[in-house]
Every structure is written in C-alpha cells, then in structure tokens.
Design a protein around this motif. Structure first.
Motif, PDB file in Angstrom:
ATOM      1  N   UNK A   5      97.355 -48.596   7.201  1.00 59.47           N
ATOM      2  CA  UNK A   5      98.614 -48.440   7.934  1.00 59.47           C
ATOM      3  C   UNK A   5      99.545 -47.586   7.067  1.00 59.47           C
ATOM      4  N   UNK A   6     100.684 -47.229   7.632  1.00 58.69           N
ATOM      5  CA  UNK A   6     101.696 -46.493   6.880  1.00 58.69           C
ATOM      6  C   UNK A   6     102.895 -47.390   6.628  1.00 58.69           C
ATOM      7  N   UNK A   7     103.434 -47.285   5.428  1.00 64.52           N
ATOM      8  CA  UNK A   7     104.613 -48.064   5.049  1.00 64.52           C
ATOM      9  C   UNK A   7     105.754 -47.100   4.762  1.00 64.52           C
ATOM     10  N   UNK A   8     106.895 -47.332   5.418  1.00 66.16           N
ATOM     11  CA  UNK A   8     108.028 -46.410   5.320  1.00 66.16           C
ATOM     12  C   UNK A   8     109.287 -47.184   4.961  1.00 66.16           C
ATOM     13  N   UNK A   9     110.015 -46.674   3.989  1.00 63.97           N
ATOM     14  CA  UNK A   9     111.345 -47.195   3.670  1.00 63.97           C
ATOM     15  C   UNK A   9     112.358 -46.156   4.123  1.00 63.97           C
ATOM     16  N   UNK A  10     113.043 -46.428   5.226  1.00 67.28           N
ATOM     17  CA  UNK A  10     114.017 -45.468   5.746  1.00 67.28           C
ATOM     18  C   UNK A  10     115.420 -46.048   5.827  1.00 67.28           C
ATOM     19  N   UNK A  11     115.713 -47.016   4.931  1.00 62.11           N
ATOM     20  CA  UNK A  11     117.098 -47.483   4.837  1.00 62.11           C
ATOM     21  C   UNK A  11     117.988 -46.345   4.337  1.00 62.11           C
ATOM     22  N   UNK A  12     117.380 -45.428   3.603  1.00 62.11           N
ATOM     23  CA  UNK A  12     117.980 -44.146   3.252  1.00 62.11           C
ATOM     24  C   UNK A  12     116.988 -43.052   3.623  1.00 62.11           C
ATOM     25  N   UNK A  13     117.492 -41.862   3.891  1.00 65.79           N
ATOM     26  CA  UNK A  13     116.610 -40.741   4.207  1.00 65.79           C
ATOM     27  C   UNK A  13     116.949 -39.563   3.306  1.00 65.79           C
ATOM     28  N   UNK A  14     115.932 -38.735   3.073  1.00 64.19           N
ATOM     29  CA  UNK A  14     116.109 -37.520   2.287  1.00 64.19           C
ATOM     30  C   UNK A  14     116.183 -36.330   3.235  1.00 64.19           C
ATOM     31  N   UNK A  15     117.107 -35.428   2.983  1.00 66.02           N
ATOM     32  CA  UNK A  15     117.227 -34.198   3.757  1.00 66.02           C
ATOM     33  C   UNK A  15     116.837 -33.043   2.848  1.00 66.02           C
ATOM     34  N   UNK A  16     115.755 -32.379   3.186  1.00 62.05           N
ATOM     35  CA  UNK A  16     115.245 -31.280   2.373  1.00 62.05           C
ATOM     36  C   UNK A  16     115.521 -29.964   3.076  1.00 62.05           C
ATOM     37  N   UNK A  17     116.094 -28.996   2.339  1.00 61.63           N
ATOM     38  CA  UNK A  17     116.423 -27.695   2.925  1.00 61.63           C
ATOM     39  C   UNK A  17     116.418 -26.636   1.834  1.00 61.63           C
ATOM     40  N   UNK A  18     116.494 -25.371   2.240  1.00 65.13           N
ATOM     41  CA  UNK A  18     116.496 -24.257   1.283  1.00 65.13           C
ATOM     42  C   UNK A  18     117.676 -23.344   1.578  1.00 65.13           C
ATOM     43  N   UNK A  19     118.229 -22.736   0.517  1.00 65.78           N
ATOM     44  CA  UNK A  19     119.331 -21.789   0.669  1.00 65.78           C
ATOM     45  C   UNK A  19     118.969 -20.490  -0.053  1.00 65.78           C
ATOM     46  N   UNK A  20     119.548 -19.353   0.364  1.00 66.49           N
ATOM     47  CA  UNK A  20     119.291 -18.090  -0.340  1.00 66.49           C
ATOM     48  C   UNK A  20     119.718 -18.180  -1.805  1.00 66.49           C
ATOM     49  N   UNK A  21     118.998 -17.462  -2.644  1.00 62.40           N
ATOM     50  CA  UNK A  21     119.234 -17.572  -4.086  1.00 62.40           C
ATOM     51  C   UNK A  21     120.644 -17.148  -4.495  1.00 62.40           C
TER      52      UNK A  21
END
Length: 355
Positions: free
Chosen positions: A194-210
């Motif tokens: 099965x899969x176990x997930x902790x989503x009481x907090x979430x991560x937001x991943x993104x990229x910006x121009x250098x």
C-alpha cells in the motif's frame, strides 16, 4: 523605279518618327517617376504612450506541483506468506504501528536452534578460558572456542533481525491508501502492499529563471491557488537548489504549506504568485507594443517625429503590461499600434493615449 525609291524613303521616315516618339514617351515617364519620388511621404498614423516611472510590486506568476510532505510505498523486506493485516484502507495510522505481519514460523525455529548453539558455544568458551588459565590448553585452542561463540552469537542476531523484518510498521504517521494484498498472499520485496502519505503539510515544488535566483531567500512567503478552487493558500520557502539546471537555466525551489483540512491534494498543480521586490521607478510597456525578435524583443519609439527601433530587456509580465529593465527611459514615447509596418526613420503622426 521612282515609286520604289519613294516608298523606301517614306518607310524610313516612319521608322525614325516611331523611334523618336518612344524616346519622348520614356523621357516623360522617367520625369513623372522622379517627381513622385521627391514627393513627401505620408506620415504613419499611430497610437503611443509616454512612459512614466511608477511604483511596482514585482512578482512572478509560475506553475508548480504539490507533493506530500512524506510519501512511501510499503513493501516487505522478506519473502513469505501474509499472516495478518492490521490496518483499514484510507485510515490514519501512527508512527511505529504494525501494519502487516509475514509468517515467521521457520525463522523462529531457526532462532531456537541458534540460541541452543549459542548456549553451548558460550559454555565451551568459558571452560576453555579456565583451562587456558591453568595452562591446560594452548592460546590457539581457546581462540577457536571464542571464535565459535562469536559466530554463533552473530548468527542468532541475524535471525532476530530477519524476524523483525517480518513485521511491517509505519515509519511515520499518515493516511494509508488502498492495499494490494490479502491475508494468505505470498509477498516478496517487489510486492507493493500500500502507499502511506503524510499530507498534514504539503511541499510545493517549482522553478524560476536563473536571473531571479538572487531575489529569493529562505522563509520567503508566497501564495498559490489550485485548479478547480478559488481559495488562496499560503506557503513559505524552506529549500533552494544550490545549482542552476543547465538545460533549462532555471533553479528549483521548494516551499511548505499547512494542510490541516486536507484541501490540498498531492499531485495537483499550483498556480504560484512569488513576490520578488518593490520597484519605485518601474517602466511598464503595453504588451501590444512588444515585437519578438531573435534572441530578444524590440519596440518602436518616436524620436523627432520619426520611428526608431529599440531593443529592450524585459522582466515580469502582468495581464496587460511588461516590465522593461533595459533599453528605455522615462519620457520615451512608445508606439503601440501599426508597429508591424513601421521602419526606422518612418514619419509619424502620433495620438498619445493614457495608460
């Protein structure tokens, strides 16, 4: 004979007259063409805006991905038959809670045998030590007994470790997903339980121009929305990749957001508004004035009533305007209409419009 000569003379006169007529017509056409070329060009009627510096809250609008704070796929480290399943699909489990038990009857039998051998090896080592003190045996004979004890002890610990692996426990608290096994199933290390997930907090991943990399720091706050929802959420940057991705010339950033109500679902897209810095003398140009060119952008401005092409560098884009970072100055008159037909030096008749 006289008639023939007369006809030749008349024919010659006609040919000469025709040539003279064509020369005269061509001369008049050239004269008219020259007069048209000297005529003043009609000015291009265009609209324009006069750039004025304003205060601008510079920000980036970018897309990112929402990920769970922690997420794993549960698998067994040992092969065997599932003896028991101790969780309900979709339920919350606590860290350290036993989730699945694999049958360990053979391992326990091996452990019992190993403990017996360890007891015997320990007693042999004790006796060998007493004999060594009385010099009844050699040091080499004692070393053999001691090594036998150590080997048996290590084997016992190995079996105990294998028995511990038959109990699959939750490494962190979270919500468990759908199970793919049943009691009595034979599982291997490749079997997904099965899969176990902790989503009481979430991560937001993104990229910006250098070029914006120096403007983002840890603890920078941001806001974001998700597809299908008008609610605005907030997060805070906590990690920045230390190197620029060479293929895209971007730098990856990760932020953390609270998700106590579980409205944010891992795997969905986030529309992020990332504040950069406030600019007190920003120059904003309407998007319709920008002309894309190879390796950049350009605009036309009015200089002494004539069109002038200017290559510019831009920054943040809003809904209707683009921030110009280089190439223009306050007071420049930027052409906003008819730009595709303009050329350098073209006369202009300008109607200034308010931004």
């Amino acid at each position: 004979m006289k008639i023939k000569n007369l006809l030749l003379i008349l024919l010659s006169i006609c040919i000469v007259g025709l040539i003279g007529y064509r020369i005269m017509v061509n001369s008049k056409q050239n004269e008219m063409a020259n007069q048209r070329g000297m005529a003043p060009k009609m000015p291009n009627q265009v609209n324009a805006v006069v750039l004025q510096p304003i205060k601008f809250a510079n920000e980036l609008t970018i897309s990112g991905t929402i990920d769970a704070n922690e997420q794993i796929e549960l698998r067994s480290e040992v092969s065997g038959v599932v003896q028991g399943i101790y969780f309900k699909e979709g339920s919350f489990v606590s860290k350290g809670q036993t989730l699945v038990k694999v049958n360990d009857i053979e391992l326990r039998a091996q452990l019992s045998q190993a403990k017996t051998q360890l007891t015997l090896a320990t007693e042999n080592e004790r006796r060998a030590k007493l004999l060594l003190q009385k010099e009844a045996i050699s040091q080499e004979e004692y070393d053999v007994a001691f090594a036998e004890k150590q080997s048996t002890q290590a084997n016992t610990q190995l079996i105990q470790a294998q028995i511990a692996k038959t109990s699959i426990v939750a490494p962190f608290s979270g919500k468990i997903g759908l199970r793919s096994i049943s009691p009595g199933s034979y599982v291997t290390p490749t079997t997904l339980i099965a899969k176990l997930v902790n989503n009481s907090q979430v991560k937001i991943t993104f990229s910006i121009p250098e070029k914006y990399s120096n403007l983002i720091k840890s603890n920078t706050e941001l806001t974001f929305t998700t597809t299908g929802s008008k609610e605005t959420f907030s997060g805070k940057v906590y990690a920045i990749e230390p190197a620029v991705e060479q293929t895209t010339r971007t730098i990856q950033i990760r932020a953390l957001a609270e998700n106590k109500d579980e409205k944010l679902i891992p795997g969905t897209f986030a529309n992020i508004i990332l504040p950069l810095e406030d600019i007190t003398d920003a120059l904003l140009v309407p998007t319709e004035a920008i002309i894309p060119i190879q390796n950049g952008k350009k605009v036309f401005i009015s200089e002494k009533g004539m069109a002038k092409e200017v290559v510019i560098e831009t920054g943040t884009r809003t809904e209707k305007e683009i921030l110009v970072t280089d190439g223009l100055k306050a007071g420049d008159t930027v052409i906003t209409s008819g730009i595709m037909s303009l050329k350098n030096g073209a006369p202009l008749k300008i109607t200034v419009t308010k931004k």
